[in-house]
Design an enzyme around this catalytic site. Structure first.
Site, short mmCIF file in Angstrom:
data_model
loop_
_atom_site.label_atom_id
_atom_site.label_comp_id
_atom_site.label_asym_id
_atom_site.label_seq_id
_atom_site.Cartn_x
_atom_site.Cartn_y
_atom_site.Cartn_z
N LYS A 22 44.11 20.42 -21.01
CA LYS A 22 43.94 18.96 -21.56
C LYS A 22 42.69 18.40 -20.92
O LYS A 22 42.18 17.66 -22.20
CB LYS A 22 45.09 18.05 -21.02
CG LYS A 22 44.97 16.56 -20.99
CD LYS A 22 46.14 15.77 -20.56
CE LYS A 22 46.04 15.39 -19.03
NZ LYS A 22 44.87 14.29 -18.81
N ASN A 23 42.30 18.50 -20.03
CA ASN A 23 41.10 17.88 -19.32
C ASN A 23 39.80 18.71 -19.78
O ASN A 23 38.56 17.97 -19.66
CB ASN A 23 41.17 17.67 -17.85
CG ASN A 23 42.05 16.73 -17.32
OD1 ASN A 23 42.73 15.98 -18.15
ND2 ASN A 23 42.45 16.85 -16.10
N ARG A 93 43.29 6.74 -20.33
CA ARG A 93 42.17 6.18 -19.77
C ARG A 93 40.84 7.16 -20.24
O ARG A 93 39.79 6.57 -20.29
CB ARG A 93 42.26 6.38 -18.26
CG ARG A 93 43.05 5.47 -17.57
CD ARG A 93 42.96 5.56 -16.17
NE ARG A 93 41.74 5.86 -15.75
CZ ARG A 93 40.79 4.79 -15.52
NH1 ARG A 93 41.00 3.54 -15.75
NH2 ARG A 93 39.41 5.17 -15.10
N CYS A 117 46.08 2.53 -13.54
CA CYS A 117 47.31 3.20 -14.17
C CYS A 117 48.23 3.51 -12.78
O CYS A 117 48.03 3.00 -11.74
CB CYS A 117 46.74 4.48 -14.70
SG CYS A 117 46.26 5.56 -13.79
N ARG A 122 41.51 2.63 -10.93
CA ARG A 122 40.67 3.57 -11.47
C ARG A 122 39.47 2.95 -12.05
O ARG A 122 39.29 2.79 -13.29
CB ARG A 122 41.42 4.71 -12.51
CG ARG A 122 42.54 5.45 -11.82
CD ARG A 122 43.17 6.42 -12.91
NE ARG A 122 42.45 7.49 -13.22
CZ ARG A 122 42.99 8.47 -13.82
NH1 ARG A 122 44.15 8.33 -14.35
NH2 ARG A 122 42.03 9.73 -14.04
N ASP A 305 45.64 16.77 -9.17
CA ASP A 305 46.78 16.88 -10.27
C ASP A 305 47.79 17.72 -10.03
O ASP A 305 48.86 18.08 -10.55
CB ASP A 305 46.04 17.28 -11.37
CG ASP A 305 45.07 16.09 -12.33
OD1 ASP A 305 45.42 15.00 -11.70
OD2 ASP A 305 44.35 16.54 -13.05
N ARG A 397 52.27 13.74 -22.36
CA ARG A 397 51.07 13.54 -22.51
C ARG A 397 50.25 14.78 -22.07
O ARG A 397 49.02 14.90 -22.60
CB ARG A 397 50.57 12.48 -21.52
CG ARG A 397 50.90 10.96 -21.81
CD ARG A 397 50.30 10.05 -20.82
NE ARG A 397 48.92 10.68 -20.44
CZ ARG A 397 48.39 10.72 -19.09
NH1 ARG A 397 48.96 10.18 -18.03
NH2 ARG A 397 47.26 11.10 -18.82
C1 UD1 Z 1 39.93 13.33 -14.10
C2 UD1 Z 1 41.01 14.01 -14.83
C3 UD1 Z 1 42.40 13.87 -14.03
C4 UD1 Z 1 42.01 14.19 -12.38
C5 UD1 Z 1 40.87 13.60 -11.83
C6 UD1 Z 1 40.16 14.05 -10.51
C7 UD1 Z 1 40.44 13.90 -16.97
C8 UD1 Z 1 40.65 13.49 -18.45
N1 UD1 Z 1 41.17 13.31 -16.18
O1 UD1 Z 1 39.90 12.03 -14.33
O2 UD1 Z 1 43.33 14.40 -14.47
O3 UD1 Z 1 42.99 13.73 -11.83
O4 UD1 Z 1 39.77 13.91 -12.88
O5 UD1 Z 1 40.48 15.55 -10.55
O6 UD1 Z 1 39.75 14.86 -17.03
N2 UD1 Z 1 35.81 6.67 -9.32
C9 UD1 Z 1 35.13 5.29 -8.96
N3 UD1 Z 1 34.40 5.12 -10.03
C10 UD1 Z 1 34.26 5.72 -11.21
C11 UD1 Z 1 34.88 6.70 -11.42
C12 UD1 Z 1 35.82 7.30 -10.66
O7 UD1 Z 1 35.58 5.01 -7.94
O8 UD1 Z 1 33.42 5.21 -12.07
C13 UD1 Z 1 36.94 7.38 -8.42
C14 UD1 Z 1 38.14 7.12 -8.85
O9 UD1 Z 1 38.84 5.92 -8.79
C15 UD1 Z 1 39.14 8.34 -7.97
C16 UD1 Z 1 37.89 9.16 -7.98
O10 UD1 Z 1 36.58 8.49 -8.27
O11 UD1 Z 1 39.43 7.90 -6.58
C17 UD1 Z 1 37.96 10.33 -8.81
O12 UD1 Z 1 37.99 10.03 -10.16
P1 UD1 Z 1 37.49 10.91 -11.57
O13 UD1 Z 1 37.07 12.16 -10.85
O14 UD1 Z 1 36.54 9.96 -12.26
O15 UD1 Z 1 38.55 11.14 -12.22
P2 UD1 Z 1 38.96 10.92 -13.79
O16 UD1 Z 1 37.52 11.37 -14.48
O17 UD1 Z 1 39.37 9.68 -14.20
#
Ligand code: UD1
Length: 418
Positions: A22-23, A93, A117, A122, A305, A397
């Site tokens: 998925k990711n 998201r 979420c 996030r 995850d 999902r």
């Molecule tokens: C992706 C994955 C999700 C997985 C996550 C962490 C997808 C579609 N989803 O989510 O399944 O759980 O990686 O491996 O690939 N953060 C900030 N600011 C930002 C962005 C992130 O503070 O602008 C923080 C988040 O709150 C969190 C951490 O960084 O604490 C990691 O988030 P991130 O790696 O960005 O996760 P996603 O890309 O949303």
């Protein structure tokens, strides 16, 4: 609303084939917007998040067509819209991943703020700041995000945290920037390497994915490409942990064992026997699991995850386990539900102390998110009696044919409607 009804106590035994990730599929679908030519992705999982992304692309004016099982053709010809529709954007998201490509292709993008979420806040500040460093004007007012540019410019971006989504968004945007963009403290997940491979097939010039420094040299134009999506390491982890918690023997096929190393190390520490082949992994467990300590971290650390699923193994361990959730500190809703089934848990901040019990007992529990919901299904499979996991749609999902695959391993599980 659909729910899973599970009669626990049967060890899961057998082999399941793992779908495309998925990711990985979602960012590749977003990347297809960077060219007006058609791209074809193979081994795309038939899951809700992919359908939502397909609907989003269609709403922008792209053609998105399934060409047989798992193959998706995407063509974003001329006339693409920069405005994401509200309802679809909020549904998932990962819609934020469309910012980079739309900005690169059209010089503008508008969407509603994707918000928080069930696994906690996030923020997307790293995405937005990175786009600003690349020269975009970004405003966030009254819940709406708007980014515009008259031409992105390569630059150095140092991320505060190796965010997967921010790394991907910046790679996507930087393909069209003038000159070289360097992203430091980049995420190192296999899905980032996958995005680099696909973008390079489209004509981009990116290197370094899989390390903490990614270098993107902007190019004038990208073309269509064809690509087969890597296997879903989280789906694989879910089935392997299901084998362990039911004290069975489960083989996952069509996987890349290297992507599962952190999970396999902890399964071994819990007393499981782990056998690896070229594209196979088998996990079995006899007797109660041993307690473990693990910490969810960015790759190559233990994946957040798979944290909820692993907590089920800890709940049944012969001793006290310690869990530190270091990526999403509030990702513990499943623990509240596991307590209804008899788990002995204390959690605060990003930490959980789980004192194993000799058995869990069936109960009615509610899935609040995708992986937490899967963990509750695993708990139901291991528990004594009948468990009802409400809100089955969360699992749709990210898991294709979840019930059928579980049933093929001998799970006594039915999907029913209220
Ligand atoms: C992706 C994955 C999700 C997985 C996550 C962490 C997808 C579609 N989803 O989510 O399944 O759980 O990686 O491996 O690939 N953060 C900030 N600011 C930002 C962005 C992130 O503070 O602008 C923080 C988040 O709150 C969190 C951490 O960084 O604490 C990691 O988030 P991130 O790696 O960005 O996760 P996603 O890309 O949303």
């Amino acid at each position: 609303m659909d729910f899973y009804e599970i009669e626990g106590g049967t060890p899961l035994v057998g082999e399941v084939s793992i779908n495309g990730a998925k990711n990985a599929a979602l960012p590749l679908m977003a990347a297809s917007l960077l060219s007006s030519e058609p791209s074809v992705l193979h081994r795309v999982p038939d899951i809700e998040d992919v359908h939502t992304m397909a609907d989003l692309l269609r709403s922008l004016g792209a053609r998105v067509e399934w060409q047989g099982k798992g193959s998706l053709m995407i063509q974003a010809g001329p006339g693409l819209s920069p405005r994401l529709p509200d309802e679809l954007t909020r549904k998932m998201r990962a819609s934020v991943l469309l910012m980079g490509p739309l900005l690169a292709r059209l010089g503008e993008v508008e969407l509603s703020h994707p918000g928080g979420c069930a696994i906690g806040p996030r923020p997307i500040n790293l995405h937005l700041d990175g786009l600003r460093y690349l020269g975009a004007q970004v405003t966030a007012e009254a819940g709406a995000l708007r980014a515009t540019t008259t031409g992105l410019q390569g630059t150095l971006i140092v991320l505060d945290f190796p965010s997967v989504g921010a790394t991907e968004n910046l790679m996507l945007a930087a393909t069209a920037a003038k000159g070289v963009t360097i992203v430091r403290n980049a995420a190192r997940e296999p899905e980032i390497v996958e995005l680099q491979d696909f973008l390079n097939k489209m004509g981009a010039r990116i290197r370094g994915a899989g390390t903490d420094t990614i270098r993107v040299r902007g190019v004038r134009e990208l073309h269509g490409a064809e690509h087969r999506v890597i296997p879903d390491r989280i789906e694989a982890a879910t089935f392997l942990v299901a084998g362990a918690v039911t004290r069975g023997r489960v083989t996952v096929a069509d996987v890349i064992p290297e992507h599962l190393e952190a999970v396999l190390a902890k399964l071994e520490a819990a007393g499981c026997t782990v056998e690896e082949g070229n594209d196979l992994v088998e996990v079995s467990l006899q007797g109660r699991p041993a307690p473990i300590a693990f910490r969810a971290l960015p790759y190559p650390g233990f994946p957040t995850d798979a944290q909820p699923q692993m907590c089920v193994l800890c709940a049944l361990a012969d001793g006290v386990s310690l869990v530190h959730e270091n990526v999403f500190a509030q990702r513990f809703h499943h623990l509240e539900e596991l307590m209804r089934m008899g788990a002995n848990v204390f959690h605060e901040g990003g930490y959980a102390v789980i004192t194993g019990v000799s058995k869990l007992t069936g109960a009615t529990v509610e899935a609040a998110d995708l992986r937490g919901g899967a963990a509750l299904v695993l708990a139901g499979l291991a528990a004594e009696g009948i468990t009802r996991v409400e809100r089955a749609y969360h699992m749709d999902r990210g898991y294709e044919s979840f019930a059928e695959k579980m049933q093929s391993l001998g799970a006594q599980l039915k999907r029913l409607s209220n």
